[in-house]
Design a protein around this motif. Structure first.
Motif, mmCIF file in Angstrom:
data_model
loop_
_atom_site.group_PDB
_atom_site.id
_atom_site.type_symbol
_atom_site.label_atom_id
_atom_site.label_comp_id
_atom_site.label_asym_id
_atom_site.label_seq_id
_atom_site.Cartn_x
_atom_site.Cartn_y
_atom_site.Cartn_z
ATOM 1 N N GLN A 1 0.805 -1.214 0.000
ATOM 2 C CA GLN A 1 0.000 0.000 0.000
ATOM 3 C C GLN A 1 0.839 1.264 0.000
ATOM 4 O OE1 GLN A 1 -2.141 -0.728 3.598
ATOM 5 N NE2 GLN A 1 -3.713 -1.936 2.584
ATOM 6 N N GLY A 2 2.128 1.147 0.153
ATOM 7 C CA GLY A 2 2.998 2.319 0.232
ATOM 8 C C GLY A 2 3.755 2.543 -1.061
ATOM 9 N N PRO A 3 4.614 3.557 -1.079
ATOM 10 C CA PRO A 3 5.420 3.810 -2.271
ATOM 11 C C PRO A 3 6.481 2.718 -2.459
ATOM 12 C CG PRO A 3 6.080 5.277 -0.498
ATOM 13 C CD PRO A 3 4.882 4.526 -0.019
ATOM 14 N N VAL A 4 7.009 2.652 -3.648
ATOM 15 C CA VAL A 4 8.039 1.665 -3.973
ATOM 16 C C VAL A 4 9.301 1.995 -3.188
ATOM 17 C CG1 VAL A 4 9.473 0.734 -5.816
ATOM 18 C CG2 VAL A 4 7.096 1.326 -6.268
ATOM 19 N N GLY A 5 9.847 0.992 -2.522
ATOM 20 C CA GLY A 5 11.081 1.177 -1.766
ATOM 21 C C GLY A 5 12.157 0.235 -2.280
ATOM 22 N N THR A 6 13.403 0.608 -2.062
ATOM 23 C CA THR A 6 14.538 -0.214 -2.483
ATOM 24 C C THR A 6 15.350 -0.568 -1.256
ATOM 25 O OG1 THR A 6 14.614 0.964 -4.577
ATOM 26 C CG2 THR A 6 16.573 -0.301 -3.963
ATOM 27 N N ARG A 7 15.580 -1.854 -1.082
ATOM 28 C CA ARG A 7 16.363 -2.302 0.065
ATOM 29 C C ARG A 7 17.845 -2.114 -0.243
ATOM 30 N NH1 ARG A 7 14.660 -4.181 4.290
ATOM 31 N NH2 ARG A 7 15.535 -5.706 5.698
ATOM 32 N N VAL A 8 18.522 -1.395 0.637
ATOM 33 C CA VAL A 8 19.965 -1.167 0.526
ATOM 34 C C VAL A 8 20.563 -1.623 1.851
ATOM 35 C CG1 VAL A 8 21.796 0.523 0.165
ATOM 36 C CG2 VAL A 8 19.608 0.795 -1.013
ATOM 37 N N GLY A 9 21.164 -2.791 1.835
ATOM 38 C CA GLY A 9 21.658 -3.362 3.075
ATOM 39 C C GLY A 9 20.493 -3.704 3.975
ATOM 40 N N ARG A 10 20.482 -3.139 5.181
ATOM 41 C CA ARG A 10 19.400 -3.389 6.127
ATOM 42 C C ARG A 10 18.319 -2.315 6.069
ATOM 43 N NH1 ARG A 10 21.702 -5.202 11.845
ATOM 44 N NH2 ARG A 10 21.038 -7.321 11.445
ATOM 45 N N VAL B 1 7.791 8.788 -4.089
ATOM 46 C CA VAL B 1 6.946 9.200 -2.968
ATOM 47 C C VAL B 1 5.968 10.284 -3.426
ATOM 48 C CG1 VAL B 1 6.934 10.335 -0.714
ATOM 49 C CG2 VAL B 1 8.621 8.546 -1.197
ATOM 50 N N ALA B 2 6.458 11.252 -4.190
ATOM 51 C CA ALA B 2 5.589 12.321 -4.693
ATOM 52 C C ALA B 2 4.493 11.756 -5.597
ATOM 53 C CB ALA B 2 6.411 13.369 -5.438
ATOM 54 N N ALA B 3 4.843 10.803 -6.455
ATOM 55 C CA ALA B 3 3.859 10.185 -7.349
ATOM 56 C C ALA B 3 2.829 9.387 -6.545
ATOM 57 C CB ALA B 3 4.560 9.290 -8.359
ATOM 58 N N TRP B 4 3.277 8.691 -5.519
ATOM 59 C CA TRP B 4 2.378 7.911 -4.668
ATOM 60 C C TRP B 4 1.396 8.839 -3.943
ATOM 61 C CZ3 TRP B 4 2.569 7.674 0.870
ATOM 62 C CH2 TRP B 4 1.716 6.721 1.428
ATOM 63 N N LEU B 5 1.909 9.935 -3.400
ATOM 64 C CA LEU B 5 1.033 10.887 -2.715
ATOM 65 C C LEU B 5 0.029 11.515 -3.680
ATOM 66 C CD1 LEU B 5 3.552 12.640 -0.317
ATOM 67 C CD2 LEU B 5 1.629 11.176 0.328
ATOM 68 N N LYS B 6 0.471 11.819 -4.885
ATOM 69 C CA LYS B 6 -0.427 12.397 -5.896
ATOM 70 C C LYS B 6 -1.531 11.406 -6.258
ATOM 71 C CE LYS B 6 -0.356 14.765 -10.322
ATOM 72 N NZ LYS B 6 0.466 15.247 -11.437
ATOM 73 N N ALA B 7 -1.173 10.130 -6.401
ATOM 74 C CA ALA B 7 -2.164 9.101 -6.719
ATOM 75 C C ALA B 7 -3.150 8.916 -5.570
ATOM 76 C CB ALA B 7 -1.466 7.779 -7.032
ATOM 77 N N LYS B 8 -2.650 8.979 -4.324
ATOM 78 C CA LYS B 8 -3.541 8.869 -3.169
ATOM 79 C C LYS B 8 -4.527 10.035 -3.149
ATOM 80 C CE LYS B 8 -3.025 6.405 0.065
ATOM 81 N NZ LYS B 8 -3.730 5.167 0.413
ATOM 82 N N ARG B 9 -4.042 11.229 -3.460
ATOM 83 C CA ARG B 9 -4.901 12.416 -3.483
ATOM 84 C C ARG B 9 -5.948 12.297 -4.587
ATOM 85 N NH1 ARG B 9 -1.336 16.287 -4.749
ATOM 86 N NH2 ARG B 9 -0.380 16.067 -2.710
ATOM 87 N N ALA B 10 -5.545 11.803 -5.748
ATOM 88 C CA ALA B 10 -6.469 11.674 -6.876
ATOM 89 C C ALA B 10 -7.555 10.643 -6.592
ATOM 90 C CB ALA B 10 -5.700 11.297 -8.138
ATOM 91 N N ALA B 11 -7.240 9.623 -5.798
ATOM 92 C CA ALA B 11 -8.202 8.562 -5.498
ATOM 93 C C ALA B 11 -9.111 8.904 -4.317
ATOM 94 C CB ALA B 11 -7.452 7.266 -5.210
ATOM 95 N N ASP B 12 -8.879 10.024 -3.661
ATOM 96 C CA ASP B 12 -9.638 10.395 -2.469
ATOM 97 C C ASP B 12 -10.852 11.231 -2.861
ATOM 98 O OD1 ASP B 12 -10.572 11.118 0.005
ATOM 99 O OD2 ASP B 12 -8.803 12.278 0.579
ATOM 100 N N PRO B 13 -12.064 10.687 -2.720
ATOM 101 C CA PRO B 13 -13.247 11.456 -3.121
ATOM 102 C C PRO B 13 -13.466 12.702 -2.271
ATOM 103 C CG PRO B 13 -13.883 9.400 -2.049
ATOM 104 C CD PRO B 13 -12.394 9.376 -2.216
#
Length: 64
Positions: A25-34, A43-55
């Motif tokens: 449900q969150g933005p795409v993350g990349t594992r670097v070590g631990r 993150v900005a794209a994820w927040l924009k998509a969440k805003r667009a989907a919010d009635p």
């Protein structure tokens, strides 16, 4: 951006961010070590998509 920085940005706990990522449900993350790092553009794209989907956000935009 680290998990803690993302958590501060969206006003959630770091554990809540981890749970969101685990559930897909969150933005795409990349594992670097631990650590999991998040690209600021993702993150900005994820927040924009969440805003667009919010009635309620749409209703608030038209009420103003």
């Amino acid at each position: 951006m680290t998990t803690a920085e993302l958590a501060a940005l969206i006003r959630r706990s770091p554990n809540a961010v981890r749970v969101m990522r685990h559930r897909g449900q969150g933005p795409v993350g990349t594992r670097v070590g631990r650590e999991v790092l998040y690209d600021r553009a993702d993150v900005a794209a994820w927040l924009k998509a969440k805003r667009a989907a919010d009635p309620l956000a749409h209703r608030a935009a038209y009420a103003a």
